[in-house]
Scaffold this motif. Sequence first.
Motif, mmCIF file in Angstrom:
data_model
loop_
_atom_site.group_PDB
_atom_site.id
_atom_site.type_symbol
_atom_site.label_atom_id
_atom_site.label_comp_id
_atom_site.label_asym_id
_atom_site.label_seq_id
_atom_site.Cartn_x
_atom_site.Cartn_y
_atom_site.Cartn_z
ATOM 1 N N VAL A 84 0.844 -1.186 0.000
ATOM 2 C CA VAL A 84 0.000 0.000 0.000
ATOM 3 C C VAL A 84 0.890 1.249 0.000
ATOM 4 N N ASN A 85 0.278 2.374 -0.280
ATOM 5 C CA ASN A 85 1.006 3.645 -0.270
ATOM 6 C C ASN A 85 0.703 4.405 1.027
ATOM 7 N N CYS A 86 1.739 5.003 1.607
ATOM 8 C CA CYS A 86 1.591 5.838 2.794
ATOM 9 C C CYS A 86 0.835 7.105 2.389
ATOM 10 N N ILE A 87 -0.166 7.494 3.193
ATOM 11 C CA ILE A 87 -0.946 8.674 2.828
ATOM 12 C C ILE A 87 -0.214 9.974 3.164
ATOM 13 N N GLN A 88 0.905 9.876 3.908
ATOM 14 C CA GLN A 88 1.678 11.067 4.238
ATOM 15 C C GLN A 88 2.810 11.304 3.230
ATOM 16 N N CYS A 89 3.623 10.279 2.991
ATOM 17 C CA CYS A 89 4.798 10.472 2.129
ATOM 18 C C CYS A 89 4.697 9.730 0.791
ATOM 19 N N ASN A 90 3.629 8.980 0.587
ATOM 20 C CA ASN A 90 3.366 8.236 -0.654
ATOM 21 C C ASN A 90 4.389 7.130 -0.915
ATOM 22 N N LYS A 91 5.044 6.649 0.118
ATOM 23 C CA LYS A 91 6.020 5.569 0.007
ATOM 24 C C LYS A 91 5.291 4.230 -0.003
ATOM 25 N N HIS A 92 5.793 3.255 -0.785
ATOM 26 C CA HIS A 92 5.219 1.908 -0.817
ATOM 27 C C HIS A 92 5.729 1.119 0.385
ATOM 28 N N PHE A 93 4.820 0.364 1.041
ATOM 29 C CA PHE A 93 5.237 -0.484 2.154
ATOM 30 C C PHE A 93 4.308 -1.686 2.252
ATOM 31 N N PHE A 94 4.830 -2.718 2.913
ATOM 32 C CA PHE A 94 4.070 -3.952 3.104
ATOM 33 C C PHE A 94 3.255 -3.855 4.386
ATOM 34 N N ILE A 95 2.071 -4.477 4.359
ATOM 35 C CA ILE A 95 1.196 -4.493 5.532
ATOM 36 C C ILE A 95 0.588 -5.882 5.654
ATOM 37 N N LYS A 96 0.460 -6.377 6.863
ATOM 38 C CA LYS A 96 -0.169 -7.673 7.082
ATOM 39 C C LYS A 96 -1.652 -7.572 6.733
ATOM 40 N N PRO A 97 -2.248 -8.598 6.163
ATOM 41 C CA PRO A 97 -3.654 -8.541 5.756
ATOM 42 C C PRO A 97 -4.623 -8.249 6.909
ATOM 43 N N ASN A 98 -4.367 -8.811 8.109
ATOM 44 C CA ASN A 98 -5.290 -8.573 9.216
ATOM 45 C C ASN A 98 -5.236 -7.110 9.690
ATOM 46 N N ARG A 99 -4.095 -6.461 9.579
ATOM 47 C CA ARG A 99 -3.996 -5.042 9.929
ATOM 48 C C ARG A 99 -4.674 -4.172 8.877
ATOM 49 N N LEU A 100 -4.596 -4.589 7.641
ATOM 50 C CA LEU A 100 -5.250 -3.859 6.561
ATOM 51 C C LEU A 100 -6.767 -3.936 6.718
ATOM 52 N N GLU A 101 -7.291 -5.097 7.169
ATOM 53 C CA GLU A 101 -8.724 -5.252 7.405
ATOM 54 C C GLU A 101 -9.213 -4.349 8.535
#
Length: 165
Positions: A4-21
């Motif tokens: 996903v992209n950070c909404i502050q700096c627009n950097k790409h990063f990985f996120i665990k699916p349960n945290r994304l939910e």
Amino acid sequence: MPIVNCIQCNKHFFIKPNRLERGWGKYCSNNCKHLGNKTGTHLACCNCGAEIYRNKAEQNRSKSGKFFCNRSCQTIWRNSKVYFGAKHANWKDGQSSYRQILKRTKAPEKCLRCGINDVRILAVHHKDKNRQNNILTNLIWLCHNCHFLIHNHKSETKDYIVSNG
């Protein structure tokens, strides 16, 4: 893992699916999270138009969506826009102008019973107890104490009340 992209700096990063939910995948780091929460906007005062800064938390806390540079600006705005005329709690169909009627006359602003002349405690008394009858001969100045006595004690009412019978 989703990217996903950070909404502050627009950097790409990985996120665990349960945290994304749970809706947590907004910021890439704690630093971006704090910067994202502290950013606000410059707004104009709703009364005087001065430029003011409000952060996101203050903007979300506002019920009306209106912002003011200080409390005096807010009070001026409220008294001229919100609590004015029929919207005011003490509004009585515009019939409260009897005080201005008596002020416009040459009658001295002093209590006719005790003679006190402090304008802060003077009230207008209707001799016939009819608030709709704003004829000048029906209005007199009384202090709050004397006004109370005239309305609540029969022995005090002899010279200040017009009998209707």
